[in-house]
Write an enzyme that holds these catalytic residues in place. Sequence first.
Site, PDB file in Angstrom:
ATOM      1  N   HIS A 129     -13.674   9.049  -1.522  1.00 31.04           N
ATOM      2  CA  HIS A 129     -13.710   7.701  -3.009  1.00 31.04           C
ATOM      3  C   HIS A 129     -14.818   8.004  -3.919  1.00 31.04           C
ATOM      4  CE1 HIS A 129     -11.749   5.800   0.641  1.00 31.04           C
ATOM      5  NE2 HIS A 129     -11.650   4.677   0.142  1.00 31.04           N
ATOM      6  N   ASP A 160      -9.244   9.312  -6.213  1.00 35.26           N
ATOM      7  CA  ASP A 160      -9.128  10.251  -4.807  1.00 35.26           C
ATOM      8  C   ASP A 160      -7.724   9.804  -4.084  1.00 35.26           C
ATOM      9  OD1 ASP A 160     -12.414  10.451  -4.263  1.00 35.26           O
ATOM     10  OD2 ASP A 160     -11.745   8.946  -5.249  1.00 35.26           O
ATOM     11  N   PHE A 187      -8.798   4.053  -6.493  1.00 35.50           N
ATOM     12  CA  PHE A 187      -9.777   5.189  -6.788  1.00 35.50           C
ATOM     13  C   PHE A 187      -9.141   6.448  -6.986  1.00 35.50           C
ATOM     14  CE2 PHE A 187     -11.919   2.321  -3.761  1.00 35.50           C
ATOM     15  CZ  PHE A 187     -13.169   2.456  -4.189  1.00 35.50           C
ATOM     16  N   GLU A 232       1.599   3.801  -2.938  1.00 34.72           N
ATOM     17  CA  GLU A 232       0.990   4.573  -4.181  1.00 34.72           C
ATOM     18  C   GLU A 232       2.255   5.238  -4.877  1.00 34.72           C
ATOM     19  OE1 GLU A 232      -1.008   4.700  -1.677  1.00 34.72           O
ATOM     20  OE2 GLU A 232      -2.861   3.551  -2.349  1.00 34.72           O
ATOM     21  N   LEU A 277       0.820  -1.052   0.009  1.00 40.03           N
ATOM     22  CA  LEU A 277      -0.108   0.108   0.101  1.00 40.03           C
ATOM     23  C   LEU A 277       0.838   1.365   0.005  1.00 40.03           C
ATOM     24  CD1 LEU A 277      -2.546  -1.174   2.473  1.00 40.03           C
ATOM     25  CD2 LEU A 277      -2.437  -1.711   0.128  1.00 40.03           C
TER      26      LEU A 277
END
Lengths: 337, 328
Positions: free
Chosen positions: A139, A95, A93, A70, A68
Amino acid sequence: MARKISMKQAVNEALDQAMAADPTVICMGEDIVGGAGGNGEMDAWGGVLGVTKGLYAKHPKQMMDTPLSESAYIGAAIGAAACGMRPVAELMFIDFMGVCFDQIFNQAAKFKYMFGGKAETPVVIRCMVGAGFRAAAQHSQMLTPLFAHIPGLKVVCPSNAYDTKGLLIQSIRDNDPVIFCEHKNLYAHECEVPEASYTIPFGEANIVREGKHCTIVTYGLMVHRSLDAAAVLAKEGVEVEIVDLRTLSPLDMDTVLESVTKTGRLVCVDEASPRCNIATDISAQVCMHAFGALKAQIEMVTPPHTPVPFSPVLEDMYIPSAAQIATAVRKTIKGSK
Amino acid sequence: MQVQNPFPLSRDELLTVYRQMRTIREFEERLHIDFGRGDIPGFVHLYAGEEATAAGIMHHLNDGDRIASTHRGHGHCIAKGVDVVGMMKEIYGKKGGSCNGKGGSMHIADLSRGMMGANGILGAGGPLICGAALAAKYRNKGEVGICFFGDGASNQGTILESMNLAGVWNLPVIFVVENNGYAESTSRDYGTAVDSYVDRAAGFGLPGVTVDGTDFFAVHEAAGAVIKRAREGGGPSLLECKMVRYFGHFEGDAQTYRAPGELDDIRANHNCLKILGDQLTAAGIISQSELTKIDEEVMVLIEHSVKEAKAAPFPTLADLTTDVYINY
Ligand SMILES: Cc1ncc(C[n+]2csc(CCOP(=O)(O)OP(=O)(O)O)c2C)c(N)n1
Ligand SMILES: [Mg+2]
């Protein structure tokens, strides 16, 4: 070609065919396989909504789950793209872009230009966009304009399964970084899609409905809301032409201008926030290039300038409705010179 | 004959802690059922199984101490004193909810309680809690900030940068890794290159400690030490709580990534509420009937909160455009 598949299946099929055709195509993302490192089933998820399910079994070396992180893996996809791979990185997402934005807009977008044309960055970043999932402020956003704003990025937002497959394969073959936006409320939407691999060129809008009284320019889920509005308006004798932009960058202004020149009226519909969005951009360009053709002032239909609310009743009021679109069209008819 | 209390908490405090943990459990069990019925919209991540960690840490905190929570935030909220009825209304998207229906499960916040919000963005709490701790340092009243994050989110750059920042500024921050073994469907070990969070903390010059997050007293003791240190100006630390997740990542998750029998084992052998209840009754200072009475009262509270939530009005069009700056 009577076969119908959903937009979700279209994404899966495009990735499947692209990976089969080209071993440099690799997919990475959080839980795009699922079950990694555990003692249960592999391919347990296939992405948070199951879009990539089954691809791991077919292409085990080309499907990678990520930590996790990004910033690290989206950046790694970009770096790999600059070194001969064709990565398709999933950012669950849109977001979450905030977490990895530098890698996209300062790195991927600029390599080619900044390095004097010496670099190609054939990376695709897939992400879910849009409201209607009761997923609240972090989201549900439609952040497409942020990306269309940046030179060097291409931005795609299809409205149906056919376009999704063709545009995704095109995105993977394209040598520039592409932000590929999948509306989560369209995943279940089905239409006829050829089984064989095919591409749809960028910068070609699609006229999804022909009409002579007013042009609606839109993309994504709003294409469907506009079609609903058009059906109501048709009963009133108003024939609406709907232009589905499909790619926001590059943008097919020729088709827009041609349509507005024909109808003399324009309603821009955008699910993004109202300031500095795709609708304002289209309006500005139409004013610059087809002002004389306009018979009425341009109308815009967007959500209010607020974050996306959680409460279902508020969210339903937030998302532009077919009724709001129809009202805007009627205004252009009434207000005509 | 007076029974000796072997615990570092008074009898009343122990009853309160048990009630709090039971409230979290029943809140989540009820959401699980009501979500299954289709009563609850959106993404819902349940904290059941992890209660001892929230309760063990929050027992040391006051309203002036700030916490940054996660997407799995209901337990943090309840343990920090956020009103249960307000939370339930929020999750139902109703007016009068903790955030007036605008936030939902993933964004419950109550700044008056020092609860800086559940969060939909993994790792977002790290920098925010550094800010809270910086403000606390200026106020100089010994307040602390606690940043909760999962084993998965521990790999976000924001968390790693925040550990460094907290060290550089000597901030009163505790970084709490809630290690439930999974990030969504992916095992912790796949996504995290280092085995020990204590080692990772050491890389930032922070002291770190690992505890059994299903044992209230273990969490309470370890948290007490690092929080005291932070209050006294000793700076940041990391606390890893090893725990189990009772339900899926979110409601609707079939959990096929778990080994066969894994969930049965979790519920049979790692139930933090049963562990606490057994500890209390075995010591002889609290009877099973007292615990049962609390269980019943909690059920009444949860039922009441659901009734209130269902009866509460939805927000209206006017609410759509409040709480945000719009100048046109
Ligand atoms: C920046 C960002 N990336 C991805 C997600 C999607 N997501 C939500 S929860 C989650 C897993 C979190 O795992 P962990 O941190 O271990 O917490 P747990 O769910 O186990 O409590 C993921 C990937 C997100 N919300 N934000
Ligand atoms: Mg976890």
